[in-house]
Design a protein around this motif. Sequence first.
Motif, PDB file in Angstrom:
ATOM      1  N   SER A   1      -7.113   3.524   5.418  1.00  0.00           N
ATOM      2  CA  SER A   1      -7.806   3.076   4.217  1.00  0.00           C
ATOM      3  C   SER A   1      -7.700   4.208   3.202  1.00  0.00           C
TER       4      SER A   1
ATOM      5  N   ASP B   1     -12.889  -1.980  -1.470  1.00  0.00           N
ATOM      6  CA  ASP B   1     -12.327  -2.969  -2.381  1.00  0.00           C
ATOM      7  C   ASP B   1     -12.669  -2.589  -3.819  1.00  0.00           C
TER       8      ASP B   1
ATOM      9  N   GLY C   1       0.769  -1.243   0.000  1.00  0.00           N
ATOM     10  CA  GLY C   1       0.000   0.000   0.000  1.00  0.00           C
ATOM     11  C   GLY C   1       0.796   1.288   0.000  1.00  0.00           C
TER      12      GLY C   1
ATOM     13  N   LEU D   1     -10.782  -3.362   5.474  1.00  0.00           N
ATOM     14  CA  LEU D   1     -10.958  -4.810   5.479  1.00  0.00           C
ATOM     15  C   LEU D   1     -11.092  -5.383   6.887  1.00  0.00           C
TER      16      LEU D   1
ATOM     17  N   HIS E   1      -0.152  -5.059   4.724  1.00  0.00           N
ATOM     18  CA  HIS E   1      -1.520  -5.256   4.239  1.00  0.00           C
ATOM     19  C   HIS E   1      -2.181  -6.349   5.070  1.00  0.00           C
TER      20      HIS E   1
ATOM     21  N   SER F   1      -2.478  -0.882   6.139  1.00  0.00           N
ATOM     22  CA  SER F   1      -3.204  -0.355   4.987  1.00  0.00           C
ATOM     23  C   SER F   1      -4.472  -1.169   4.753  1.00  0.00           C
ATOM     24  N   ALA F   2      -5.330  -0.664   3.855  1.00  0.00           N
ATOM     25  CA  ALA F   2      -6.629  -1.310   3.590  1.00  0.00           C
ATOM     26  C   ALA F   2      -7.370  -1.582   4.895  1.00  0.00           C
TER      27      ALA F   2
ATOM     28  N   GLN G   1      -7.888   3.865  -0.217  1.00  0.00           N
ATOM     29  CA  GLN G   1      -8.846   3.701  -1.314  1.00  0.00           C
ATOM     30  C   GLN G   1     -10.285   3.818  -0.820  1.00  0.00           C
TER      31      GLN G   1
END
Length: 285
Positions: free
Chosen positions: A237, A242, A16, A199, A125, A195-196, A239
């Motif tokens: 996050s 997903d 990320g 999720l 991640h 990151s992310a 982005q």
Amino acid sequence: MSNRANLLFIGLPGSGKTTFVAALWHVLSDRSSATALKLTKLSGDRTYLNQITKEWRECSQVPRTNLQTEQVVVLHLDGEGVGAVDLSIPDLAGEAFKQQLTDRRMSRHHDTLVQNATGVMLFLHPDVQKGTQLAVAQQLEAMLPGSQTAQATSANTVPNTWSPDMLPHQVRLVELLQFLLERAQRKLRIAVVVSAWDLVESLGMSPHGFINREIPLLQQFLAANDDLLDHNVFGVSAQGGDITDEAEKQTLLELDDALKRIKVRHDQETSQDITKPIAWLLGGG
């Protein structure tokens, strides 16, 4: 006069780093949101930044940095408790860090960056399908002598030749940090970025709690070396969701402002300020 700060972004491929830089550049250049750090100017060619940020805005897969496209970004920032800072951020390829694990050495270029680093962002991640404590336990149980899985496969199985790719994810992260501590010239601040974060935020844990439960070896290493480093943990996050899921991607694109996609979790506080990890590294938090 501005202070000079050199941050080092490290992490394995797909962790990320480049997506974070793309979202960061959008926020800083947009200037409309409340952030701990503000952009005063940018040095150098912004073509690369504009390219990856365009992909980010369109919810396209931000291209990973490879060894041929490594970039160094110099941002001139200002913030409360930080002052004016000329910030150098090399966007290094994850493959370069993977090579450190396989070849047990780093390039002279990377070594210079490490020795000049005033702070480090370690990206990881959170793969919710693999690598969790439960998944690892199930894999180990399946390989125990007498288990049905072991009996079914032992007769015709040829042992695999060991390779660094077989190392657990958290072992690789600790190895990367050991490389840093061996070559760093000063005590380092390290911001761990999960990151992310979208999720795993439904698990109801703080970023610190997630590291403690799912990546305990990394947490133990950080705690055991508190004489060599200060650390903090952030969930980011960049982005917002997903983007490989078409329905979720469309929802993100329909937001009236791309800034709303960003979520940053620190302890129990959630905001949209993606500069927070950097501000903390610079001593502003």
